[in-house]
Write an enzyme that holds these catalytic residues in place. Structure first.
Site, PDB file in Angstrom:
ATOM      1  N   SER A 138       0.844  -1.181   0.000  1.00  0.00           N
ATOM      2  CA  SER A 138       0.000   0.000   0.000  1.00  0.00           C
ATOM      3  C   SER A 138       0.883   1.236   0.000  1.00  0.00           C
ATOM      4  O   SER A 138       1.968   1.234   0.578  1.00  0.00           O
ATOM      5  CB  SER A 138      -0.915   0.009   1.231  1.00  0.00           C
ATOM      6  N   LYS A 160      -3.661  -7.678   3.003  1.00  0.00           N
ATOM      7  CA  LYS A 160      -3.855  -6.530   2.117  1.00  0.00           C
ATOM      8  C   LYS A 160      -5.280  -6.491   1.574  1.00  0.00           C
ATOM      9  O   LYS A 160      -5.859  -5.419   1.376  1.00  0.00           O
ATOM     10  CB  LYS A 160      -2.846  -6.592   0.954  1.00  0.00           C
ATOM     11  N   GLU A 219     -10.539   0.129   3.530  1.00  0.00           N
ATOM     12  CA  GLU A 219     -10.383   1.358   2.750  1.00  0.00           C
ATOM     13  C   GLU A 219     -11.691   1.728   2.041  1.00  0.00           C
ATOM     14  O   GLU A 219     -12.075   2.896   2.003  1.00  0.00           O
ATOM     15  CB  GLU A 219      -9.264   1.152   1.730  1.00  0.00           C
TER      16      GLU A 219
END
Length: 303
Positions: free
Chosen positions: A121, A173, A180
């Site tokens: 990221s 992730k 997110e």
């Protein structure tokens, strides 16, 4: 260390550049000659094929893949397999589905090759700020790669770590990106509510700037949101169409498989899908239903 970077798009090129700045030697490959030429000025040697890249690296070789998830990663992994030798290691730094990672790692293990997954990221800001990296793989293999991760991270002891065995990096992730989705949706909805309160004439950029300091909702994502509002307060010229790259879907699928309620992440994914329906049949049908049971007026569609 010395390593090869496969994929010299924005992320791959910036990561290679940060590694060179940190004292590592990087040779890069990309199918695009223009991409190879662009990084040459940054001290990154170029190879015009995967075979040439492998030949340019000393054994045991380390190659970092920064290519699109799915078929492109599969094709690259399969093409590298006969070129590599026992003891070589491939790091997949893209957004691969962790199930695909497990399959690829098992294939490489059969040939005595190392496979490490690194959920990465940081986007286009990573060159300057450093990258957040969630690493999955054999402890000994990851330890040998430590100088690479320390250079790419915001600091040697911050922003990265081995989170578990192979597959765990991409799994972590995936969930990161699901979170997110939810954060982005909340900010977007909140600023939309503020903007619709016309009688107060709120300056959304000003509000964002206030929230950035001391507020419990401050974050780097808010920093970027506020920056976007400063450049284009009314979002003129921006189409209300939001793409998803897959990780949100995978997160929702995993939540269902694990019987974990994840309503916020799920709703944020649905909103992204909804943004693409420019001629919503379901909304039209809802209006028709209201007319049927309550006699509510139906707005005519503009021609």
């Amino acid at each position: 260390m010395e390593l090869g970077m496969v994929g010299l798009g924005k992320m791959g090129a910036y990561m290679a550049e940060r590694l060179v700045q940190g004292g590592h030697k990087v040779t890069g490959f990309d199918p695009s000659a223009d991409a190879r030429k662009a990084v040459a000025a940054k001290g990154i040697a170029g190879a015009d094929s995967l075979a040439a890249l492998v030949q340019a690296l000393p054994a045991p070789r380390v190659l970092w893949l920064m290519v699109p998830a799915g078929k492109v990663t599969d094709d690259t992994v399969n093409a590298l397999l006969p070129l590599l030798a026992k003891g070589d290691t491939v790091i997949d730094g893209g957004n691969s589905n962790y199930k695909d990672t497990l399959r690829r790692a098992a294939l490489y293990a059969e040939h005595g090759l190392g496979y490490v997954d690194c959920g990465t990221s940081g986007g286009v800001w990573g060159l300057k700020e450093g990258y957040s990296m969630m690493v999955g793989g054999d402890e000994k293999t990851v330890a040998a790669l430590k100088p690479i991760f320390e250079t790419l991270a915001p600091a040697a002891n911050q922003g990265w770590g081995r989170v578990g065995p192979v597959g765990s990096g991409h799994f972590t992730k995936m969930v990161h990106n699901g979170i997110e989705y939810g954060l982005m949706q909340a900010y977007a909805e909140g600023f939309s509510i503020l903007g619709h309160k016309k009688e107060f004439g709120l300056d959304l950029h000003q509000v964002g700037e206030i929230w950035r300091y001391g507020s419990v909702v401050r974050s780097w994502l808010l920093d970027l949101t506020t920056d976007a509002l400063g450049k284009n307060p009314t979002m003129d010229g921006v189409a209300p169409y939001v793409v998803d790259s897959g990780e949100g879907r995978w997160t929702v699928d995993e939540a269902i498989d694990l019987d974990v309620p994840a309503p916020i992440i799920t709703a944020s994914l649905i909103e992204r899908l909804r943004s693409r329906d420019t001629d919503s049949f379901s909304d039209k049908l809802l209006a028709a239903m209201r007319n049927e049971f309550g006699g509510h007026a139906i707005k005519s569609e503009a021609k």
